[in-house]
Scaffold this motif. Structure first.
Motif, short mmCIF file in Angstrom:
data_model
loop_
_atom_site.label_atom_id
_atom_site.label_comp_id
_atom_site.label_asym_id
_atom_site.label_seq_id
_atom_site.Cartn_x
_atom_site.Cartn_y
_atom_site.Cartn_z
N ALA A 113 0.82 -1.21 0.00
CA ALA A 113 0.00 0.00 0.00
C ALA A 113 0.85 1.25 0.00
CB ALA A 113 -0.94 0.00 1.20
N GLU A 114 2.00 1.19 0.69
CA GLU A 114 2.88 2.36 0.82
C GLU A 114 4.16 2.20 0.00
OE1 GLU A 114 3.42 2.63 5.05
OE2 GLU A 114 1.25 2.50 5.40
N SER A 117 -2.31 0.24 -2.85
CA SER A 117 -3.36 1.22 -2.58
C SER A 117 -3.11 2.48 -3.38
CB SER A 117 -3.38 1.57 -1.08
OG SER A 117 -4.21 2.69 -0.83
N LYS A 143 -1.39 8.58 -1.58
CA LYS A 143 -0.37 7.65 -2.05
C LYS A 143 0.43 8.27 -3.20
CE LYS A 143 -1.25 4.29 0.81
NZ LYS A 143 -2.36 4.83 1.61
N THR A 144 1.58 7.67 -3.49
CA THR A 144 2.51 8.22 -4.50
C THR A 144 1.83 8.38 -5.85
OG1 THR A 144 4.39 7.28 -3.31
CG2 THR A 144 4.75 7.89 -5.62
N THR A 155 -2.27 8.11 -7.25
CA THR A 155 -3.60 8.02 -6.64
C THR A 155 -4.68 7.88 -7.69
OG1 THR A 155 -5.16 9.12 -5.15
CG2 THR A 155 -3.87 10.55 -6.61
N TRP A 208 7.28 7.17 0.72
CA TRP A 208 5.87 7.55 0.70
C TRP A 208 5.62 8.64 1.74
CZ3 TRP A 208 2.02 5.98 4.57
CH2 TRP A 208 0.78 6.58 4.30
#
Length: 368
Positions: free
Chosen positions: A158-159, A180, A185-186, A188, A283
């Motif tokens: 996710a990260e 995610s 997030k990096t 999106t 992140w």
């Protein structure tokens, strides 16, 4: 109170996002069908170097689908780091299985392989490495443990978009892995996620489950209890536009981390450093204060100056619903009580970055 407002994160939507979303609106393909869903899945799979990718509505359901695809259920145990976001454990609980919490490595803040070994039982079905804050877990050690004990690996990335371990993107080591695309997030999609695997059967199971268990060759015939976990074409359109600029985002985040490290190097703060043979995607840029008693005063000082921060995640074994068999996880607890996430969006203006640094320095100047 300061009039300056510097958020912990702000997405950069300055690419083709509007163009692609407008195409969705103009063609009326706004739900879970449309060209962008397939394009985003294929492009994401190519980007990280994996065979198959299935888009979903968020990162938590991605984890749930991954576990369901593996057949994890009641009576099973899944090893999870206690220092992670609540979704990692909740997804295990959704299946009826039990999350078993494991401590962190002091050097990287990631899942401790030796503590994993200590928590394996006859009921253990899987290990869930979480690439916390963008640093990679020790996947060689975890893969060896999984092979020795015939366990699945479910990577929670996710990260970890943009994070590499020994030249490979995280998410390519596990039997099945998840990402995610929440707004911070990096890359999106607003909300959204992805399930990825090199195992076609597992991805086909995930696709079947995410679409209400719809049978492949019979209209409106459902042969399993499924879920409505699909990503919309609008979300995928945003995601594809974000993916086009992924290199820029990751480079900017790494440059921001380097700027923070240089600017704060003479203060009593310990950064979340990049481990050998990895690429940290940062992140969230995170630091540790020397003593837990300093964390909240520093955060309040930054907040008064208009700078938003976050504490590190509370260890999951301290949460009421997961504390029934409470035990100490001393490294994770120490990190959690001392850790702070600083503003980490990749295009922080120079004046705002200078304000963050000056505010932190002001805090320590007044304590000396």
């Amino acid at each position: 109170m300061s009039q300056i407002k510097i958020p912990i994160y702000k997405p950069d939507l300055g690419g083709n996002e509007k163009k692609y979303v407008n195409e969705c609106l103009d063609t009326s393909w706004i739900s879970s069908r449309g060209r962008f869903v397939n394009d985003f899945e294929l492009s994401f799979a190519r980007r990280i170097g994996i065979e198959h990718a299935a888009s979903v509505s968020n990162g938590t359901v991605a984890l749930h689908l991954a576990l369901m695809a593996l057949g994890v259920g009641p009576g099973d145990e899944v090893i999870v780091p206690t220092l992670t976001y609540i979704a990692s454990a909740n997804a295990v609980a959704y299946t009826g299985a039990t999350p078993v919490f494991v401590d962190s490595l002091r050097s990287t803040w990631q899942l401790d392989p030796e503590d994993v070994r200590r928590h394996i039982t006859p009921r253990t079905r899987a290990i869930m490495p979480v690439h916390l804050y963008g640093q990679a877990c020790d996947m060689d050690a975890l893969a060896a443990i999984a092979e020795e004990h015939r366990l699945f690996i479910v990577e929670d990335c996710a990260e970890g978009f943009g994070t590499l371990y020994k030249g490979r993107h995280v998410g390519t080591f596990g039997d099945i892995s998840t990402f995610s695309f929440f707004g911070n997030k990096t890359i999106t999609t607003g909300e959204g996620g992805m399930v990825v695997s090199n195992d076609k059967t597992l991805i086909e199971r995930a696709r079947h489950l995410k679409g209400q268990g719809l049978a492949a060759h019979r209209e409106y015939w459902h042969d399993v209890v499924g879920y409505n976990y699909r990503m919309t074409n609008i979300q995928a359109a945003i995601g594809l536009a974000q993916l086009e600029r992924a290199d820029e985002f990751i480079q900017n985040k790494r440059e921001l981390a380097s700027r923070y490290e240089k600017a704060l190097s003479d203060l009593p703060l310990e950064p979340h450093a990049e481990a050998p043979e990895t690429v940290h995607s940062y992140w969230m840029y995170s630091v540790l204060v020397k003593h837990p008693d300093l964390r909240d005063p520093l955060r309040r000082h930054l907040a008064a100056a208009g700078v938003e921060t976050r504490p590190l995640f509370y260890p999951l074994h301290t949460m009421p619903m997961y504390s029934r068999s409470y035990r100490k996880h001393s490294v994770a607890e120490d990190l959690a009580w001392r850790g702070i996430n600083l503003p980490s969006w990749p295009s922080i203006p120079d004046d705002q970055f200078a304000h963050i640094v000056a505010t932190i320095r002001d805090f320590y100047d007044h304590r000396s």
